[in-house]
Design a protein around this motif. Sequence first.
Motif, PDB file in Angstrom:
ATOM      1  N   ASP A 129       0.829  -1.207   0.000  1.00 11.77           N
ATOM      2  CA  ASP A 129       0.000   0.000   0.000  1.00 11.77           C
ATOM      3  C   ASP A 129       0.868   1.263   0.000  1.00 11.77           C
ATOM      4  OD1 ASP A 129       0.934  -0.598   2.571  1.00 11.77           O
ATOM      5  OD2 ASP A 129      -0.887   0.072   3.577  1.00 11.77           O
ATOM      6  N   GLU A 130       1.912   1.258   0.795  1.00  9.09           N
ATOM      7  CA  GLU A 130       2.820   2.402   0.844  1.00  9.09           C
ATOM      8  C   GLU A 130       3.549   2.571  -0.492  1.00  9.09           C
ATOM      9  OE1 GLU A 130       6.077   4.211   3.992  1.00  9.09           O
ATOM     10  OE2 GLU A 130       5.720   2.047   3.945  1.00  9.09           O
ATOM     11  N   PHE A 131       3.950   1.457  -1.092  1.00  5.32           N
ATOM     12  CA  PHE A 131       4.592   1.467  -2.407  1.00  5.32           C
ATOM     13  C   PHE A 131       3.671   2.099  -3.455  1.00  5.32           C
ATOM     14  CE2 PHE A 131       4.998  -0.809  -6.491  1.00  5.32           C
ATOM     15  CZ  PHE A 131       6.317  -0.518  -6.826  1.00  5.32           C
ATOM     16  N   LEU A 132       2.401   1.691  -3.463  1.00  8.38           N
ATOM     17  CA  LEU A 132       1.452   2.224  -4.444  1.00  8.38           C
ATOM     18  C   LEU A 132       1.207   3.721  -4.236  1.00  8.38           C
ATOM     19  CD1 LEU A 132      -1.078  -0.740  -4.572  1.00  8.38           C
ATOM     20  CD2 LEU A 132       0.635  -0.118  -6.296  1.00  8.38           C
ATOM     21  N   LEU A 133       1.141   4.154  -2.980  1.00 10.93           N
ATOM     22  CA  LEU A 133       1.001   5.584  -2.705  1.00 10.93           C
ATOM     23  C   LEU A 133       2.218   6.359  -3.204  1.00 10.93           C
ATOM     24  CD1 LEU A 133      -0.517   5.587   0.891  1.00 10.93           C
ATOM     25  CD2 LEU A 133      -1.634   6.395  -1.190  1.00 10.93           C
ATOM     26  N   ALA A 134       3.402   5.781  -3.024  1.00 11.68           N
ATOM     27  CA  ALA A 134       4.623   6.443  -3.480  1.00 11.68           C
ATOM     28  C   ALA A 134       4.663   6.553  -5.002  1.00 11.68           C
ATOM     29  CB  ALA A 134       5.847   5.681  -2.971  1.00 11.68           C
ATOM     30  N   GLU A 138       4.455  10.037  -7.383  1.00 17.11           N
ATOM     31  CA  GLU A 138       5.620  10.222  -8.252  1.00 17.11           C
ATOM     32  C   GLU A 138       6.924  10.283  -7.462  1.00 17.11           C
ATOM     33  OE1 GLU A 138       4.910  13.521 -10.876  1.00 17.11           O
ATOM     34  OE2 GLU A 138       3.027  12.676 -11.597  1.00 17.11           O
ATOM     35  N   LEU A 139       6.929   9.603  -6.322  1.00 16.65           N
ATOM     36  CA  LEU A 139       8.161   9.466  -5.560  1.00 16.65           C
ATOM     37  C   LEU A 139       9.051   8.378  -6.140  1.00 16.65           C
ATOM     38  CD1 LEU A 139       6.642   9.782  -1.986  1.00 16.65           C
ATOM     39  CD2 LEU A 139       7.928  11.518  -3.234  1.00 16.65           C
ATOM     40  N   LEU A 140       8.461   7.497  -6.944  1.00 18.05           N
ATOM     41  CA  LEU A 140       9.190   6.500  -7.727  1.00 18.05           C
ATOM     42  C   LEU A 140       8.805   6.674  -9.181  1.00 18.05           C
ATOM     43  CD1 LEU A 140       8.673   3.235  -5.611  1.00 18.05           C
ATOM     44  CD2 LEU A 140      10.657   4.759  -5.585  1.00 18.05           C
ATOM     45  N   ASP A 141       9.783   6.749 -10.060  1.00 17.20           N
ATOM     46  CA  ASP A 141       9.461   6.813 -11.489  1.00 17.20           C
ATOM     47  C   ASP A 141       9.061   5.408 -11.947  1.00 17.20           C
ATOM     48  OD1 ASP A 141      11.878   5.373 -12.783  1.00 17.20           O
ATOM     49  OD2 ASP A 141      12.818   6.866 -11.472  1.00 17.20           O
ATOM     50  N   PRO A 142       8.399   5.291 -13.107  1.00 16.97           N
ATOM     51  CA  PRO A 142       7.893   3.973 -13.535  1.00 16.97           C
ATOM     52  C   PRO A 142       8.965   2.893 -13.631  1.00 16.97           C
ATOM     53  CG  PRO A 142       6.857   5.710 -14.808  1.00 16.97           C
ATOM     54  CD  PRO A 142       7.919   6.373 -13.990  1.00 16.97           C
ATOM     55  N   ALA A 143      10.144   3.226 -14.139  1.00 17.05           N
ATOM     56  CA  ALA A 143      11.200   2.211 -14.291  1.00 17.05           C
ATOM     57  C   ALA A 143      11.670   1.717 -12.924  1.00 17.05           C
ATOM     58  CB  ALA A 143      12.372   2.780 -15.080  1.00 17.05           C
ATOM     59  N   THR A 144      11.828   2.630 -11.973  1.00 18.90           N
ATOM     60  CA  THR A 144      12.260   2.252 -10.626  1.00 18.90           C
ATOM     61  C   THR A 144      11.194   1.407  -9.945  1.00 18.90           C
ATOM     62  OG1 THR A 144      13.590   4.259 -10.437  1.00 18.90           O
ATOM     63  CG2 THR A 144      13.014   3.138  -8.388  1.00 18.90           C
ATOM     64  N   ALA A 145       9.935   1.814 -10.085  1.00 19.19           N
ATOM     65  CA  ALA A 145       8.837   1.064  -9.472  1.00 19.19           C
ATOM     66  C   ALA A 145       8.765  -0.350 -10.038  1.00 19.19           C
ATOM     67  CB  ALA A 145       7.520   1.797  -9.686  1.00 19.19           C
ATOM     68  N   GLU A 146       8.930  -0.479 -11.344  1.00 23.22           N
ATOM     69  CA  GLU A 146       8.883  -1.811 -11.950  1.00 23.22           C
ATOM     70  C   GLU A 146      10.053  -2.665 -11.463  1.00 23.22           C
ATOM     71  OE1 GLU A 146       8.907  -4.078 -16.285  1.00 23.22           O
ATOM     72  OE2 GLU A 146       8.712  -1.893 -16.225  1.00 23.22           O
ATOM     73  N   ARG A 147      11.232  -2.069 -11.400  1.00 21.31           N
ATOM     74  CA  ARG A 147      12.412  -2.800 -10.919  1.00 21.31           C
ATOM     75  C   ARG A 147      12.211  -3.268  -9.477  1.00 21.31           C
ATOM     76  NH1 ARG A 147      15.655   0.785 -12.230  1.00 21.31           N
ATOM     77  NH2 ARG A 147      16.049   1.831 -10.243  1.00 21.31           N
ATOM     78  N   ALA A 148      11.656  -2.398  -8.642  1.00 16.97           N
ATOM     79  CA  ALA A 148      11.416  -2.756  -7.245  1.00 16.97           C
ATOM     80  C   ALA A 148      10.420  -3.906  -7.134  1.00 16.97           C
ATOM     81  CB  ALA A 148      10.914  -1.530  -6.476  1.00 16.97           C
ATOM     82  N   MET A 149       9.324  -3.826  -7.889  1.00 13.79           N
ATOM     83  CA  MET A 149       8.319  -4.885  -7.825  1.00 13.79           C
ATOM     84  C   MET A 149       8.879  -6.201  -8.356  1.00 13.79           C
ATOM     85  SD  MET A 149       5.397  -5.805  -6.763  1.00 13.79           S
ATOM     86  CE  MET A 149       4.481  -4.316  -6.379  1.00 13.79           C
ATOM     87  N   ARG A 150       9.687  -6.138  -9.409  1.00 13.07           N
ATOM     88  CA  ARG A 150      10.305  -7.361  -9.932  1.00 13.07           C
ATOM     89  C   ARG A 150      11.240  -7.991  -8.902  1.00 13.07           C
ATOM     90  NH1 ARG A 150       9.647  -8.597 -15.270  1.00 13.07           N
ATOM     91  NH2 ARG A 150       8.710  -6.983 -16.591  1.00 13.07           N
ATOM     92  N   SER A 151      12.020  -7.169  -8.198  1.00 13.77           N
ATOM     93  CA  SER A 151      12.923  -7.691  -7.167  1.00 13.77           C
ATOM     94  C   SER A 151      12.134  -8.373  -6.053  1.00 13.77           C
ATOM     95  CB  SER A 151      13.766  -6.559  -6.574  1.00 13.77           C
ATOM     96  OG  SER A 151      14.658  -6.049  -7.521  1.00 13.77           O
ATOM     97  N   ALA A 152      11.052  -7.727  -5.610  1.00 14.67           N
ATOM     98  CA  ALA A 152      10.229  -8.298  -4.542  1.00 14.67           C
ATOM     99  C   ALA A 152       9.585  -9.608  -4.985  1.00 14.67           C
ATOM    100  CB  ALA A 152       9.158  -7.302  -4.118  1.00 14.67           C
ATOM    101  N   CYS A 153       9.045  -9.649  -6.193  1.00 20.56           N
ATOM    102  CA  CYS A 153       8.380 -10.864  -6.694  1.00 20.56           C
ATOM    103  C   CYS A 153       9.382 -11.993  -6.919  1.00 20.56           C
ATOM    104  CB  CYS A 153       7.613 -10.551  -7.972  1.00 20.56           C
ATOM    105  SG  CYS A 153       6.157  -9.516  -7.698  1.00 20.56           S
ATOM    106  N   ALA A 154      10.583 -11.647  -7.415  1.00 15.92           N
ATOM    107  CA  ALA A 154      11.614 -12.672  -7.618  1.00 15.92           C
ATOM    108  C   ALA A 154      12.012 -13.283  -6.288  1.00 15.92           C
ATOM    109  CB  ALA A 154      12.823 -12.073  -8.327  1.00 15.92           C
ATOM    110  N   ALA A 155      12.164 -12.443  -5.264  1.00 18.24           N
ATOM    111  CA  ALA A 155      12.527 -12.956  -3.944  1.00 18.24           C
ATOM    112  C   ALA A 155      11.417 -13.842  -3.384  1.00 18.24           C
ATOM    113  CB  ALA A 155      12.813 -11.795  -2.994  1.00 18.24           C
ATOM    114  N   LEU A 156      10.180 -13.387  -3.492  1.00 15.07           N
ATOM    115  CA  LEU A 156       9.059 -14.158  -2.942  1.00 15.07           C
ATOM    116  C   LEU A 156       8.901 -15.492  -3.655  1.00 15.07           C
ATOM    117  CD1 LEU A 156       6.923 -13.892  -0.742  1.00 15.07           C
ATOM    118  CD2 LEU A 156       5.397 -12.870  -2.441  1.00 15.07           C
ATOM    119  N   SER A 157       8.973 -15.494  -4.985  1.00 15.07           N
ATOM    120  CA  SER A 157       8.818 -16.755  -5.712  1.00 15.07           C
ATOM    121  C   SER A 157      10.023 -17.666  -5.497  1.00 15.07           C
ATOM    122  CB  SER A 157       8.577 -16.500  -7.201  1.00 15.07           C
ATOM    123  OG  SER A 157       9.685 -15.860  -7.788  1.00 15.07           O
ATOM    124  N   GLY A 158      11.234 -17.085  -5.404  1.00 15.25           N
ATOM    125  CA  GLY A 158      12.417 -17.896  -5.140  1.00 15.25           C
ATOM    126  C   GLY A 158      12.371 -18.549  -3.772  1.00 15.25           C
TER     127      GLY A 158
END
Length: 198
Positions: A129-134, A138-158
């Motif tokens: 929720d905090e991530f989506l608010l950020a 516009e506290l995170l640009d789209p590329a940074t937000a996508e990279r962050a979500m990919r890192s989190a999902c990779a860790a969770l699935s791994g």
Amino acid sequence: MSTQREIAERLDLPVHPPKVEVFDLQARTNTDPKGHVRPVSHYHREPFGLYLARPLDGHPRLAALESWILPSLGLRATRWYWHPGFERDLDFYLDVVDVEQDERRWRTVDHYLDLEVRDKRAAELHDVDEFLLAVRAELLDPATAERAMRSACAALSGLEATGFDLAKWLRANDIELRWHGRPAERPVPEPRSLPPTV
């Protein structure tokens, strides 16, 4: 140009700018997101990341921490040491971060998403929720937000694929972490040579 904090305040969103920490290997310090400079008991570099350990003097619940900053995974893995009576059922805490580094200094920018790991039992993704608010602020640009979500999902699935065994998942990524236990209450300063007398 508006600062990140000004954008968040203008949108009246209950979200802070990304937290930045600085790790100065030469000075043996850690500057926290509020600008407080703390002594570090131990730094150690490996090709895959940076280890640090330090006491948390004055913290009401936590006594100390050990962390590994892992740039290739976009993660900071931490073990907390609790004061008696404040223990939690938590083995590792993973922050999703971007990392900048050189020979003297490392710098992390936290991207809100965190994973709590109960080793070999479970992992939970937090602060979406905090991530989506950020992102909305516009506290995170789209590329940074996508990279962050990919890192989190990779860790969770791994973690899920290895039965929530953090060490096993990291070994599959050619990372072998060593934890040293709770650091000393007060780091011992390294010997300093005195200037020559005239």
